[in-house]
Motif scaffolding. Structure first.
Motif, PDB file in Angstrom:
ATOM      1  N   ALA A  88       0.820  -1.215   0.000  1.00  0.00           N
ATOM      2  CA  ALA A  88       0.000   0.000   0.000  1.00  0.00           C
ATOM      3  C   ALA A  88       0.853   1.263   0.000  1.00  0.00           C
ATOM      4  CB  ALA A  88      -0.930  -0.008   1.198  1.00  0.00           C
ATOM      5  N   LEU A  89       2.036   1.210   0.618  1.00  0.00           N
ATOM      6  CA  LEU A  89       2.900   2.394   0.713  1.00  0.00           C
ATOM      7  C   LEU A  89       4.051   2.380  -0.275  1.00  0.00           C
ATOM      8  CD1 LEU A  89       3.058   2.772   4.601  1.00  0.00           C
ATOM      9  CD2 LEU A  89       1.648   4.035   2.980  1.00  0.00           C
ATOM     10  N   GLY A  90       4.101   1.404  -1.160  1.00  0.00           N
ATOM     11  CA  GLY A  90       5.156   1.368  -2.164  1.00  0.00           C
ATOM     12  C   GLY A  90       6.511   0.976  -1.610  1.00  0.00           C
ATOM     13  N   LEU A  91       6.564   0.079  -0.625  1.00  0.00           N
ATOM     14  CA  LEU A  91       7.810  -0.382  -0.035  1.00  0.00           C
ATOM     15  C   LEU A  91       8.058  -1.848  -0.413  1.00  0.00           C
ATOM     16  CD1 LEU A  91       7.434   1.098   3.572  1.00  0.00           C
ATOM     17  CD2 LEU A  91       8.317   2.211   1.515  1.00  0.00           C
ATOM     18  N   ARG A  92       9.303  -2.253  -0.193  1.00  0.00           N
ATOM     19  CA  ARG A  92       9.655  -3.641  -0.492  1.00  0.00           C
ATOM     20  C   ARG A  92      10.903  -4.024   0.297  1.00  0.00           C
ATOM     21  NH1 ARG A  92      10.133  -6.361  -6.506  1.00  0.00           N
ATOM     22  NH2 ARG A  92      10.579  -8.486  -5.828  1.00  0.00           N
ATOM     23  N   VAL A  93      10.968  -5.285   0.728  1.00  0.00           N
ATOM     24  CA  VAL A  93      12.131  -5.816   1.432  1.00  0.00           C
ATOM     25  C   VAL A  93      13.040  -6.495   0.405  1.00  0.00           C
ATOM     26  CG1 VAL A  93      12.943  -7.311   3.294  1.00  0.00           C
ATOM     27  CG2 VAL A  93      10.729  -6.174   3.484  1.00  0.00           C
ATOM     28  N   VAL A  94      14.308  -6.089   0.369  1.00  0.00           N
ATOM     29  CA  VAL A  94      15.288  -6.678  -0.544  1.00  0.00           C
ATOM     30  C   VAL A  94      16.514  -7.094   0.261  1.00  0.00           C
ATOM     31  CG1 VAL A  94      14.522  -5.313  -2.520  1.00  0.00           C
ATOM     32  CG2 VAL A  94      16.332  -4.425  -1.050  1.00  0.00           C
ATOM     33  N   ARG A  95      17.367  -7.876  -0.371  1.00  0.00           N
ATOM     34  CA  ARG A  95      18.621  -8.263   0.261  1.00  0.00           C
ATOM     35  C   ARG A  95      19.607  -7.101   0.232  1.00  0.00           C
ATOM     36  NH1 ARG A  95      18.451 -12.904  -3.334  1.00  0.00           N
ATOM     37  NH2 ARG A  95      20.292 -11.997  -4.316  1.00  0.00           N
ATOM     38  N   ASP A  96      20.732  -7.286   0.933  1.00  0.00           N
ATOM     39  CA  ASP A  96      21.743  -6.231   0.955  1.00  0.00           C
ATOM     40  C   ASP A  96      22.330  -5.971  -0.424  1.00  0.00           C
ATOM     41  OD1 ASP A  96      21.544  -5.530   3.567  1.00  0.00           O
ATOM     42  OD2 ASP A  96      23.084  -6.910   4.275  1.00  0.00           O
ATOM     43  N   ASP A  97      22.301  -6.967  -1.315  1.00  0.00           N
ATOM     44  CA  ASP A  97      22.823  -6.776  -2.668  1.00  0.00           C
ATOM     45  C   ASP A  97      21.744  -6.371  -3.656  1.00  0.00           C
ATOM     46  OD1 ASP A  97      21.432  -9.122  -2.672  1.00  0.00           O
ATOM     47  OD2 ASP A  97      22.979 -10.338  -3.652  1.00  0.00           O
ATOM     48  N   GLY A  98      20.538  -6.056  -3.186  1.00  0.00           N
ATOM     49  CA  GLY A  98      19.460  -5.599  -4.051  1.00  0.00           C
ATOM     50  C   GLY A  98      18.586  -6.685  -4.617  1.00  0.00           C
ATOM     51  N   GLY A  99      18.866  -7.962  -4.343  1.00  0.00           N
ATOM     52  CA  GLY A  99      18.067  -9.055  -4.878  1.00  0.00           C
ATOM     53  C   GLY A  99      16.834  -9.342  -4.050  1.00  0.00           C
ATOM     54  N   PRO A 100      15.916 -10.162  -4.564  1.00  0.00           N
ATOM     55  CA  PRO A 100      14.702 -10.498  -3.812  1.00  0.00           C
ATOM     56  C   PRO A 100      15.017 -11.439  -2.647  1.00  0.00           C
ATOM     57  CG  PRO A 100      14.772 -11.736  -5.864  1.00  0.00           C
ATOM     58  CD  PRO A 100      15.930 -10.780  -5.907  1.00  0.00           C
TER      59      PRO A 100
END
Length: 309
Positions: A88-100
């Motif tokens: 809803a707020l346009g956020l996402r959890v990613v790894r430290d290297d930018g991967g899923p």
């Protein structure tokens, strides 16, 4: 901005989520989880009223472990880091290297989140997020993850500047077939944000990307050009080739459609009306020939008198 280095040694610029947006996302997730937990608990109470107290206690503990803890972990794993509140707020959890993220990342975040969010009412998570430079709580630190913003304002993105005019035709014979799409994306991201970087970091990234691009094309890196100018010129050449290919494809389709003979639509059957025969265009009339003066034709007048020149 936060600089992340991928497995291909390419630096990415990501925007970490701020504490207010993360807190609001957590509140939305907790509200959804609590509503689900209350609904499941009421259904279990009604359906297991005939069981003894020990069985009901075991079911209550299992429900608490599955719904408030297991459901968020499953949602983050299946959605690759986008829960209901983060979506809803346009956020996402990613790894430290930018991967899923994967299941182990979501498991560590969810397990530590029970202590720092549920048991302490978010006190530990709030302090850790405010102290961290990138707004990470303890679950993110131990899992090696980061919450970033997916919706970046339009004003923070720029356009790739075209190269100087004298470089437009310099790289026309360069072989670009071996350059992967990931390298093209990294080069374009750098060109659009190189003015926002520190000059030393920008020069280092340009040199590394230019070296990788030159190695993929098989041509030596030009010594008379700055790396950023070389990257812009090669990207411009690739875009020009794609534009020419698109134009040729559209032109070929138009010519094929325009070559349908008119006579193919004339006779459709014995009862169909014949179309009139095409009228042959008239040949253009020959232009009138201007008379040649006697002086230029070389003939002498009949009287034998030749006027003076």
């Amino acid at each position: 901005m936060s600089e992340l280095v991928t497995g291909e040694a390419v630096a990415l610029e990501l925007l970490p989520a701020k504490f207010p947006s993360r807190a609001l996302a957590v509140l939305l997730d907790l509200a959804a989880v609590m509503v689900t937990y209350i609904a499941v608990t009421m259904v279990l109470v009604v359906s297991t009223s005939s069981l003894d107290s020990a069985a009901q206690t075991a079911l209550g503990i299992a429900t608490f472990l599955l719904v408030p803890i297991g459901v968020p972990i499953a949602v983050e794993t299946l959605s690759h880091g986008r829960s209901l509140g983060k979506l809803a707020l346009g956020l996402r959890v990613v790894r430290d290297d930018g991967g899923p993220i994967r299941f182990r990342h979501a498991l560590v975040r969810g397990s530590i989140g029970v202590v720092e969010i549920l048991m302490t009412f978010g006190t530990i998570a709030s302090i850790a997020s405010l102290v961290s430079a990138r707004g990470r709580r303890l679950g993110d630190v131990f899992a090696g993850t980061l919450v970033v913003r997916e919706r970046i304002p339009v004003g923070q993105t720029g356009l790739v500047a075209p190269p100087p005019p004298h470089l437009a035709q310099r790289f026309t014979g360069l072989d670009l077939s071996a350059v992967p799409d990931g390298l093209w994306l990294a080069v374009r991201q750098y060109l659009t944000r190189m003015r926002q970087l520190d000059p030393g970091v920008s020069a280092e990234m340009a040199q590394r990307l230019a070296g990788d691009l030159a190695a993929r094309t098989g041509a030596p890196l030009p010594v008379d050009l700055p790396p950023a100018v070389f990257l812009a010129a090669v990207v411009h050449e690739r875009q020009s080739r794609e534009a020419r290919q698109a134009g040729q494809a559209s032109g070929a389709g138009g010519s094929v459609a325009g070559q349908v003979p008119f006579a193919a639509r004339v006779d459709a059957g014995p009862g169909a009306e014949r179309a009139p025969a095409p009228v042959q265009p008239e040949a253009p009339a020959a232009p009138p020939v201007a008379p040649v003066p006697r002086e230029q034709s070389g003939e002498r007048p009949a009287t034998g008198f030749a006027p003076p020149a």
